[in-house]
Design a protein around this motif. Structure first.
Motif, mmCIF file in Angstrom:
data_model
loop_
_atom_site.group_PDB
_atom_site.id
_atom_site.type_symbol
_atom_site.label_atom_id
_atom_site.label_comp_id
_atom_site.label_asym_id
_atom_site.label_seq_id
_atom_site.Cartn_x
_atom_site.Cartn_y
_atom_site.Cartn_z
ATOM 1 N N GLY A 1 -17.305 41.996 24.566
ATOM 2 C CA GLY A 1 -16.263 41.258 23.853
ATOM 3 C C GLY A 1 -16.164 41.586 22.374
ATOM 4 N N THR A 2 -15.022 41.191 21.807
ATOM 5 C CA THR A 2 -14.814 41.433 20.379
ATOM 6 C C THR A 2 -15.742 40.561 19.534
ATOM 7 N N GLY A 3 -15.872 39.281 19.909
ATOM 8 C CA GLY A 3 -16.699 38.362 19.122
ATOM 9 C C GLY A 3 -18.127 38.856 19.002
ATOM 10 N N GLY B 1 -22.088 35.780 29.676
ATOM 11 C CA GLY B 1 -21.176 34.640 29.794
ATOM 12 C C GLY B 1 -20.232 34.473 28.611
ATOM 13 N N TYR B 2 -19.973 35.555 27.872
ATOM 14 C CA TYR B 2 -19.066 35.535 26.713
ATOM 15 C C TYR B 2 -19.582 34.598 25.624
ATOM 16 N N ARG B 3 -20.908 34.420 25.591
ATOM 17 C CA ARG B 3 -21.519 33.575 24.563
ATOM 18 C C ARG B 3 -22.191 34.494 23.535
ATOM 19 N N VAL B 4 -21.670 34.443 22.317
ATOM 20 C CA VAL B 4 -22.149 35.366 21.280
ATOM 21 C C VAL B 4 -23.667 35.257 21.062
ATOM 22 N N PRO B 5 -24.247 34.043 20.959
ATOM 23 C CA PRO B 5 -25.701 33.985 20.737
ATOM 24 C C PRO B 5 -26.491 34.670 21.850
#
Lengths: 192, 418
Positions: free
Chosen positions: B104-106, B78-82
């Protein structure tokens, strides 16, 4: 003579053991033998609504019937499907998430078993899904993402809107007997 | 005597079964994949995830990794870094993958110190230039021309082919005006901001006047204030650093408010959906293309279509994007590196890294419209070729390829890691 026979037996079993080590690399066979149907959707968790952008959690249990009509056991390796909710009054469905599992489970020959997948949605994620992959439909229907998310989260207890399971695909292995099975499936709840 | 024979037969059976189990385990290569199918970049991530899954099946059906089956663990974070970090730990500690396909990049940049300490090869859909310097990120790899090189190429193309030649800009050219340039991007998104330093550097090299950055969220539905600010500056060219949905919103607002500038778009914002969503506002927009568009003609198209239908028959082909093909490119490169490492008897992190670093003008991605791949132990930029596309009559198509190493030979080496 007996010693020779014994050695031959041992070699036979050893060759059999090694030769049996090529599962999954046979060309994929046509799907269709195992069959998957959606039995029902249950609410596993539902938190009280809090206004966006704070997230509200909803857990949905999707109960599937998995039929294995073959005469050999099959092993489930991967199970995935897209979850879509109906925008009330429009007949249009918005895809909100993709549930995926990699549980290894065997289904016995000539049985129908049940398999439950619990998928969690949060209102912030739903809002993003409405604003991004569903943006075209949302604009065409002139819908507001925040309002729609709130409606779904606050009324789902009675299932007043349709829930769709789409793009479903399960991968079963027959462990070398017949290669892998790819079983597409879909379903709707409530069944009207 | 009979007991002895019975005992021997039982022992043989057990040996056979043990061999089956042991070799069966060893004949599986585990691969992790982080995907965004529901988050801030799901407008492009969902389709890429489908391509990854389909490509892995194709390679399994055609021999896997030298006879070993690839077991793919593909999860939406879900594009959530954690969530990406915890999923990576699951890959490493429980799924025991030999390699990760990232997104993703992050999250790729956040995970970089960990994966490098773990010696875990990580092939990401983030083409951030920051991931290409092996002195800093030895286990990170990308499967497209990096964002910074792409951004430099796009602005160079526009300057040479549009600003200098297009009648639209003749009056300003004749006056000796400098082209005015602004960046639209989500300033909180590492993906969107990754190439900004490089494109501004290139703008300065080419003699542009650079205006104030405009913060446009990845989920933006209204960008009028940003467009008005760009108009106030008199922008002739806008760089769009976001993904397709918000890029189309910004283009439509630019069109409606009469901005009059040209548009260049990063590769995750330029695809078949941009022309569908942007309509007339997107006509003429330029963007970066990593490989063949879904409906282009390319040698691998037949198998890509076959596996679309085989694994995801419920998804209409007309909804597929270049992202499906990108998924194939990613898996094809990963599979080839794993096969090489396996042949060398080193199907592990360091072995796969070594395999990646042997590519020299490798043509394996050409069948998907990708570039010749060259990766060395000192430079993980996959290619110096920038492929520029343009929306013409409602369809994105390739208009040019620039070799940035050849165009800027004195600068190329110094751009590593930007």
């Amino acid at each position: 003579m007996r010693r020779l026979l014994l050695i031959l037996i041992m070699i036979t079993f050893a060759v059999w053991g090694i030769a049996a080590c090529k599962p999954g690399l046979l060309p994929t066979e046509d799907p269709g033998k195992p069959k998957i149907t959606l039995e029902r959707v249950e609410i596993s968790r539902l938190a009280p609504w809090v206004e966006l952008p704070a997230p509200t959690i909803m857990g949905l249990g999707f109960l599937f019937n998995i039929s294995n009509p073959s005469s050999y056991p099959i092993k489930l390796e991967n199970f995935k499907f897209a979850v879509s909710f109906e925008a009330p009054g429009t007949g249009e469905y918005m895809t909100l998430s993709t549930a995926t599992t990699y549980d290894n489970i065997y289904f016995a020959p000539k049985t129908v078993s049940q398999y439950r997948v619990v998928e969690f949605l949060d209102s912030r994620g739903v809002q993003l899904a409405l604003l991004l992959p569903n943006q075209v439909k949302m604009k065409a229907l002139n819908l507001n993402a925040n309002e729609l998310a709130k409606k779904w989260f606050t009324t789902i207890g009675d299932f007043p809107f349709g829930i769709n399971v789409g793009e479903g695909m399960a991968v079963f292995s027959s462990e070398g007997i017949k290669g892998d099975f790819f079983v597409p499936f879909e379903g709707k709840f409530p069944k009207k | 005597m009979r007991i002895r024979i019975f005992t021997m037969v039982v022992i043989s059976l057990m040996m056979g079964l043990t061999a089956t189990w042991v070799f069966g385990q060893a004949q599986e290569v585990r691969l992790g994949a982080l995907q965004d199918t529901t988050g801030g970049t799901s407008d492009v991530g969902k389709d890429e995830a489908l391509g990854v899954r389909e490509a892995v099946q194709y390679y399994n059906d055609t021999g896997g990794i030298n006879g070993k089956k690839i077991r793919l663990f593909q999860y939406d974070y879900g594009y959530r870094v954690p969530e990406a970090v915890t999923t990576y730990k699951r890959f490493r500690d429980y799924d025991k993958v030999v390699m990760v396909l990232g997104w993703g990049t992050g999250d790729t940049e956040a995970l970089s110190p960990t994966i490098n300490a773990d010696k875990m090869p990580y092939l990401s859909s983030s083409f951030s230039g920051h991931l290409c310097d092996p002195k800093k990120t030895p286990y990170n790899f990308v499967y497209g021309t990096d964002y910074s090189t792409n951004a430099r190429g796009a602005i160079t193309y526009w300057f040479e082919e549009v600003w200098k030649k297009d009648p639209k800009w003749k009056e300003l050219r004749d006056k000796g005006a400098k082209p005015k340039f602004v960046c639209f991007m989500d300033t909180a998104s590492p993906y969107a901001t990754a190439p900004i330093k490089a494109i501004k550097d290139q703008a300065a090299i080419l003699g542009f006047e650079i205006g104030p950055d405009q913060n446009v969220g990845l989920t933006a539905l209204d960008t009028k204030s940003q467009v008005i600010a760009a108009k106030g500056f008199g922008a002739n060219l806008v760089w769009h650093g976001n993904t397709t949905m918000s890029v189309s919103t910004a283009m439509k607002d630019s069109y409606a408010l009469g901005l009059g500038a040209d548009h260049i778009v990063n590769n995750w914002g330029f695809d078949e959906n941009l022309s569908k969503l942007g309509g007339a506002a997107a006509e003429g927009a330029m963007g970066l293309i990593a490989c063949a568009l879904f409906n282009d003609e390319y040698p691998a198209k037949k198998k890509v279509l076959e596996y679309c239908k085989k694994l995801n028959p419920g998804i209409p082909l007309e909804n597929r994007l270049i992202r499906t093909v990108q998924g194939w490119v990613k898996v094809t490169l990963a599979v080839d590196a794993m096969r090489k490492a396996d042949k060398a008897g080193k199907l592990n992190g360091p072995g796969i890294k070594e395999a990646f670093e042997t590519y020299k003008d490798w043509p394996g991605l050409k069948e998907f419209g990708g570039q010749l791949v060259t990766i060395t132990p000192t430079d993980h930029r996959y290619s110096s070729i920038v492929r520029v596309g343009r929306i013409i009559k409602g369809k994105p198509q390739t208009v040019a390829e620039l070799d940035m190493r050849a165009k800027f030979p004195d600068k190329w080496a110094s751009w590593l890691g930007w």
